[in-house]
Design a protein around this motif. Structure first.
Motif, PDB file in Angstrom:
ATOM      1  N   ILE A 164      -0.987  36.095  56.373  1.00 16.63           N
ATOM      2  CA  ILE A 164      -0.027  36.878  57.158  1.00 16.63           C
ATOM      3  C   ILE A 164       1.375  36.353  56.941  1.00 16.63           C
ATOM      4  CG2 ILE A 164       0.767  37.331  59.510  1.00 16.63           C
ATOM      5  CD1 ILE A 164      -1.441  39.168  58.659  1.00 16.63           C
ATOM      6  N   ARG A 165       1.509  35.013  56.958  1.00 13.53           N
ATOM      7  CA  ARG A 165       2.825  34.435  56.746  1.00 13.53           C
ATOM      8  C   ARG A 165       3.355  34.771  55.346  1.00 13.53           C
ATOM      9  NH1 ARG A 165       0.376  30.174  59.631  1.00 13.53           N
ATOM     10  NH2 ARG A 165      -0.161  29.100  57.666  1.00 13.53           N
ATOM     11  N   ALA A 166       2.420  34.754  54.345  1.00 13.18           N
ATOM     12  CA  ALA A 166       2.847  35.103  52.977  1.00 13.18           C
ATOM     13  C   ALA A 166       3.258  36.588  52.898  1.00 13.18           C
ATOM     14  CB  ALA A 166       1.720  34.797  51.994  1.00 13.18           C
ATOM     15  N   PHE A 167       2.437  37.415  53.569  1.00  9.19           N
ATOM     16  CA  PHE A 167       2.757  38.854  53.563  1.00  9.19           C
ATOM     17  C   PHE A 167       4.077  39.147  54.278  1.00  9.19           C
ATOM     18  CE2 PHE A 167      -1.963  39.962  53.039  1.00  9.19           C
ATOM     19  CZ  PHE A 167      -1.823  40.081  51.671  1.00  9.19           C
ATOM     20  N   GLN A 168       4.322  38.425  55.362  1.00  5.80           N
ATOM     21  CA  GLN A 168       5.570  38.630  56.091  1.00  5.80           C
ATOM     22  C   GLN A 168       6.777  38.246  55.232  1.00  5.80           C
ATOM     23  OE1 GLN A 168       5.021  36.381  59.697  1.00  5.80           O
ATOM     24  NE2 GLN A 168       3.986  38.103  60.777  1.00  5.80           N
ATOM     25  N   ALA A 169       6.621  37.127  54.507  1.00  2.00           N
ATOM     26  CA  ALA A 169       7.709  36.731  53.614  1.00  2.00           C
ATOM     27  C   ALA A 169       7.929  37.766  52.512  1.00  2.00           C
ATOM     28  CB  ALA A 169       7.395  35.345  53.006  1.00  2.00           C
ATOM     29  N   GLU A 170       6.781  38.241  51.952  1.00  2.00           N
ATOM     30  CA  GLU A 170       6.889  39.277  50.914  1.00  2.00           C
ATOM     31  C   GLU A 170       7.469  40.574  51.480  1.00  2.00           C
ATOM     32  OE1 GLU A 170       6.526  40.922  47.075  1.00  2.00           O
ATOM     33  OE2 GLU A 170       6.429  38.842  47.809  1.00  2.00           O
ATOM     34  N   ASN A 171       7.047  40.892  52.713  1.00  2.00           N
ATOM     35  CA  ASN A 171       7.555  42.113  53.355  1.00  2.00           C
ATOM     36  C   ASN A 171       9.059  42.026  53.598  1.00  2.00           C
ATOM     37  OD1 ASN A 171       7.500  44.611  54.578  1.00  2.00           O
ATOM     38  ND2 ASN A 171       7.076  43.764  56.601  1.00  2.00           N
ATOM     39  N   GLU A 214      14.289  43.878  52.112  1.00  3.16           N
ATOM     40  CA  GLU A 214      15.646  43.703  51.608  1.00  3.16           C
ATOM     41  C   GLU A 214      15.856  44.490  50.330  1.00  3.16           C
ATOM     42  OE1 GLU A 214      19.529  42.291  51.694  1.00  3.16           O
ATOM     43  OE2 GLU A 214      17.948  42.123  53.215  1.00  3.16           O
ATOM     44  N   ARG A 215      14.823  44.457  49.500  1.00  2.00           N
ATOM     45  CA  ARG A 215      14.918  45.203  48.225  1.00  2.00           C
ATOM     46  C   ARG A 215      14.963  46.704  48.477  1.00  2.00           C
ATOM     47  NH1 ARG A 215      10.474  44.680  43.311  1.00  2.00           N
ATOM     48  NH2 ARG A 215      11.492  46.165  41.889  1.00  2.00           N
ATOM     49  N   SER A 216      14.110  47.199  49.402  1.00  2.00           N
ATOM     50  CA  SER A 216      14.099  48.645  49.702  1.00  2.00           C
ATOM     51  C   SER A 216      15.422  49.092  50.324  1.00  2.00           C
ATOM     52  CB  SER A 216      12.934  48.983  50.621  1.00  2.00           C
ATOM     53  OG  SER A 216      13.123  48.369  51.890  1.00  2.00           O
ATOM     54  N   PHE A 217      16.006  48.207  51.136  1.00  2.00           N
ATOM     55  CA  PHE A 217      17.293  48.546  51.748  1.00  2.00           C
ATOM     56  C   PHE A 217      18.359  48.744  50.670  1.00  2.00           C
ATOM     57  CE2 PHE A 217      21.364  47.341  53.656  1.00  2.00           C
ATOM     58  CZ  PHE A 217      21.401  48.217  54.720  1.00  2.00           C
ATOM     59  N   LYS A 218      18.345  47.786  49.702  1.00  2.00           N
ATOM     60  CA  LYS A 218      19.291  47.930  48.604  1.00  2.00           C
ATOM     61  C   LYS A 218      18.983  49.197  47.779  1.00  2.00           C
ATOM     62  CE  LYS A 218      20.184  42.979  48.057  1.00  2.00           C
ATOM     63  NZ  LYS A 218      20.091  41.813  47.127  1.00  2.00           N
ATOM     64  N   ALA A 219      17.655  49.482  47.560  1.00  2.00           N
ATOM     65  CA  ALA A 219      17.269  50.677  46.785  1.00  2.00           C
ATOM     66  C   ALA A 219      17.682  51.955  47.504  1.00  2.00           C
ATOM     67  CB  ALA A 219      15.760  50.667  46.535  1.00  2.00           C
ATOM     68  N   GLU A 220      17.505  51.952  48.849  1.00  2.00           N
ATOM     69  CA  GLU A 220      17.916  53.137  49.616  1.00  2.00           C
ATOM     70  C   GLU A 220      19.421  53.347  49.522  1.00  2.00           C
ATOM     71  OE1 GLU A 220      16.525  52.701  53.551  1.00  2.00           O
ATOM     72  OE2 GLU A 220      14.428  53.147  53.065  1.00  2.00           O
TER      73      GLU A 220
END
Length: 557
Positions: A85-92, A97-103
């Motif tokens: 979960i902690r790894a997924f949260q970091a990846e999320n 951040e990446r999706s925000f920049k893509a949007e």
């Protein structure tokens, strides 16, 4: 009876069994047996309960062991799960951040695409606008008497096309080999000159005279000035001082009078040949070696004089025209004192033709013409005013074919105009091929009408899929008109008296057009009316046998 016996028998058996059971209960034997059976069942059930209790105890122990193992494995899985979960949260968080920049980039791209679409739409609109203007200009440039209603006289100076769209054959003009020749007509000689051979031929004994004679004529025209001078002695009454002289012949009023031959010559030259008044004067003056110098006023009054003297001929022509089953009618523009005027034509096939000068078109122009009271079939060029008169109508197919040709040239992507052009040509060819008095094939005519309707449906679907340009609507308007006035386009198929074109009226109006080009503008509507009356009578005279010049001279005489 049998049913009652069986019932009684059954009841007797039941009663006997009940009595035996009652006896066993009374003796106590039944209670002993029941007690033994109960004790046996109790012991058996207690044994089963004990066995089940042992099994339950064993299962509970196994359940406790399994639960302990489950808790231990669950703790390990929980720790592993929390780690993931902690790894997924970091990846999320990284992906967010990446999706925000893509949007943000997508929104910028959408804005650019929207701007480009607006620019593209504006450019496409401007391109479509320019295409429409270009199409309109091309249509105007290519418009001539072969693909529109423009008369051939309005054709600009350009290379002349072959009439009727015929292809050049490459042969020399004139008579072709194998065709019978047409020699010049010989005239009655006023003088005969016998040509003698040379003296050498006469002295040579080898030459013998034959019975053959070669004849050739030299034709000349000579104008003679014939002047008749009338003289009358004057007498005076010595009592009343009254003067008297013999009466002069009719037409001899002024000191110098011009006879009917001079008047007819100048009238035909000015009105029929469309020669200006000045040139008529000069031509006659040159013919007579300067002896005759006619005034302009006299020449300009000849149309009025001829019109007044031939009124009876025109009235009889009107009566004859009402008897014709078909009338051609049309009108053309004219200029009167710098203002617009119109000339109407009414012509019967193989009959009279009458011209009328009018100051306006429409019903005001039709008033006073035979069309106003005519009850037959009218042939015209889709002038809506004429649809209010007559019993039936036929549109000029020559004009329709020209309009279709213009649509083919300016709308090459459509198919209906080509199909309708070939169909009308086929119908006209069929009608022209039917012999006089021969019945027309009703099945073939029905087939033509069906094809006509089908082509118009094709036109409707084509203009519905791809609308016509705002700069060229002639094709669309033609299809709509041919649908609304269907009967007026196909009347010639059903009535053999109806021609396919209005060429008769077109040809007759060319006389007025030529005169208009020569005169440029008439001084008054009366002068135009006199010209129209004169042209009507000249047409009637041409239909009859005899010399036109002599007939005109007779009217003036």
């Amino acid at each position: 009876m049998r049913i009652s016996f069986e019932l009684v028998t059954s009841l007797q058996y039941d009663l006997r069994a009940a009595q035996q059971q009652l006896a066993s209960f009374k003796s106590g034997q039944k209670y002993v047996t029941m007690k033994k059976d109960h004790e046996t069942d109790r012991l058996c059930l207690e044994k089963q309960i004990k066995s089940l209790q042992e099994e339950l105890r064993r299962l509970r122990l196994e359940q406790l062991s399994a639960r302990q193992q489950w808790f231990e494995s669950t703790d390990d899985m929980q720790a592993e799960y929390e780690k993931k979960i902690r790894a997924f949260q970091a990846e999320n968080a990284r992906l967010y951040e990446r999706s925000f920049k893509a949007e943000a980039q997508r929104d910028d791209a959408y804005d650019k695409i929207t701007q480009m679409r607006r620019e593209n739409y504006q450019l496409a609109t401007e391109l479509e606008e320019e295409k429409g203007k270009n199409q309109k200009l091309i249509a105007q440039i290519n418009k001539d008497f072969q693909n529109s209603s423009l008369p051939s006289s309005a054709q600009t100076i350009r290379k002349k096309k072959i009439p009727n769209n015929r292809e050049a054959s490459g042969r020399k003009p004139g008579a072709q080999p194998g065709h019978p020749g047409h020699s010049r007509k010989k005239q009655t000689p006023n003088q005969t000159v016998l040509l003698q051979p040379s003296q050498e031929i006469l002295d040579d004994p080898d030459f013998k005279k034959t019975r053959k004679t070669v004849t050739k004529q030299l034709v000349n025209v000579q104008v003679c000035l014939n002047v008749i001078e009338y003289k009358a002695d004057v007498y005076r009454d010595i009592k009343t001082e009254e003067l008297y002289h013999a009466e002069f012949p009719d037409g001899v009023v002024d000191d110098v009078n011009y006879g009917s031959s001079v008047r007819a010559f100048l009238f035909l030259l000015n009105n029929d040949c469309c020669v200006s008044i000045d040139k008529c004067r000069d031509f006659l003056k040159n013919l007579t070696d300067g002896k005759l110098d006619i005034s302009k006023g006299m020449i300009s009054k000849l149309s009025k004089e001829f019109s007044e003297k031939s009124e009876a001929l025109r009235k009889s022509a009107v009566s004859e025209m009402f008897l014709s089953p078909v009338i051609h009618t049309d009108c053309t523009n004219a200029r009167v004192n710098g203002q617009s005027a119109y000339v109407f034509i009414c012509a019967a096939p193989d009959g009279p033709a009458l011209y009328y000068a009018r100051e306006a078109k429409g019903h005001a122009g039709v008033a006073g013409t035979p069309v106003e009271d005519y009850q037959g079939i009218l042939i015209h060029d889709h002038e809506k005013t004429f649809y209010k008169y007559g019993s039936a109508h036929q549109e000029c197919l020559a004009h329709v074919l020209r309009y279709l040709k213009g649509s083919i040239e300016n709308e090459p992507e459509r198919t209906w105009n080509k199909d309708m052009h070939s169909l009308l040509q086929e119908m006209v060819h069929y009608v022209n091929g039917v012999e006089t008095g021969e019945e027309r094939d009703s099945v073939k005519i029905h087939e033509y009408e069906t094809r006509y309707d089908q082509v118009l449906k094709t036109a409707s679907s084509e203009y519905e899929d791809i609308p016509c340009s705002d700069y060229y609507r002639d094709g669309f308007n033609l299809a709509a008109r041919m649908n609304v006035y269907r009967d007026a386009h196909l009347l010639f198929l059903h009535d053999s008296r109806v021609p396919t074109t209005n060429n008769l009226a077109e040809r007759l109006l060319r006389f007025i057009k030529r005169k208009q080009n020569q005169a440029m503008s008439f001084r008054s509507i009366k002068s135009l009316d006199f010209l129209c009356n004169s042209m009507s009578v000249l047409f009637l005279m041409r239909q009859e046998d005899g010399n036109l010049y002599d007939k005109v001279s007779a009217v003036f005489g």
